[in-house]
Design an enzyme around this catalytic site. Structure first.
Site, PDB file in Angstrom:
ATOM      1  N   ASP A   7     -47.957  43.507 -44.355  1.00 23.14           N
ATOM      2  CA  ASP A   7     -47.268  44.264 -43.315  1.00 23.14           C
ATOM      3  C   ASP A   7     -45.888  43.627 -43.172  1.00 23.14           C
ATOM      4  O   ASP A   7     -45.733  42.593 -42.526  1.00 23.14           O
ATOM      5  CB  ASP A   7     -48.054  44.173 -41.994  1.00 23.14           C
ATOM      6  N   GLU A  67     -47.373  48.293 -46.724  1.00 25.28           N
ATOM      7  CA  GLU A  67     -47.093  49.402 -45.817  1.00 25.28           C
ATOM      8  C   GLU A  67     -45.729  50.004 -46.139  1.00 25.28           C
ATOM      9  O   GLU A  67     -44.754  49.293 -46.342  1.00 25.28           O
ATOM     10  CB  GLU A  67     -47.130  48.926 -44.369  1.00 25.28           C
ATOM     11  N   ASP A 139     -50.012  41.167 -36.483  1.00 21.01           N
ATOM     12  CA  ASP A 139     -49.436  41.226 -37.827  1.00 21.01           C
ATOM     13  C   ASP A 139     -50.502  41.021 -38.898  1.00 21.01           C
ATOM     14  O   ASP A 139     -50.514  41.713 -39.917  1.00 21.01           O
ATOM     15  CB  ASP A 139     -48.317  40.190 -37.984  1.00 21.01           C
TER      16      ASP A 139
END
Length: 181
Positions: A7, A67, A139
């Protein structure tokens, strides 16, 4: 299969690693790469690059999931996030890992069942799916969710490909984690 999910972020980049055996998911590691805000941009990107390289060397993933970034209301923030994503992607490419990209909507839908789920819902589902003792940080949870999404989509793609559905004989293809004709 060992999946490294990332991420990306310029201040905090989450990472999560899971093992996938059939339908079983196993937690390996997760964390957050903290990037000092007072560093020049080039050094911040190098921090991400170096840390992702270290994570790969320590855990030997076989595939990666990242992502995707969409344009936000602030174009400058979007550009900076894209650069952080690029630094992570370069580390993945350095280690010859296949990089699979998923939108936040796809990831949340795969993990929670709702593409517009709140961060807390993602954290709770990641905790349940990986049988974790505690709630992962936001996160880390997002990165683990990205890895879980790939585990689900990758398994589906492999089954469809083996059965001929994606080879052109069945007329279907997998795009963005969805089956289409």
């Amino acid at each position: 299969m060992r999946v490294l999910g990332i991420d990306p972020g310029l201040r905090r980049t989450g990472f999560g690693i899971i093992d996938v055996e059939g339908m079983r998911l196993g937690y390996v590691a997760s964390g957050t790469i903290q990037v000092p805000a007072d560093l020049p941009l080039a050094q911040r990107l190098k921090t991400i690059l170096d840390n992702v390289r270290e994570i790969i060397q320590a855990h030997n993933p076989t595939v990666s999931a990242l992502e995707k970034v969409f344009v936000n209301t602030n174009p400058t923030s979007t550009l900076l996030l894209g650069q952080a994503r690029g630094a992570a992607m370069c580390a993945l490419a350095d280690h010859h890992l296949d990089v699979h990209e998923y939108t936040a909507l796809q990831i949340k839908k795969s993990v929670v069942g709702n593409g517009h789920a709140a961060k807390e819902q993602v954290q709770a589902m990641v905790q349940r799916l990986l049988n974790l003792n505690g709630l992962p940080s936001p996160d880390s949870a997002d990165a683990l969710a990205c890895a879980i999404c790939h585990a689900h989509v990758g398994a589906l793609a492999a089954k469809l490909h083996a059965g001929g559905a994606l080879s052109g004989r069945g007329g279907a293809r997998l795009r963005g984690g969805r089956l289409s004709r």
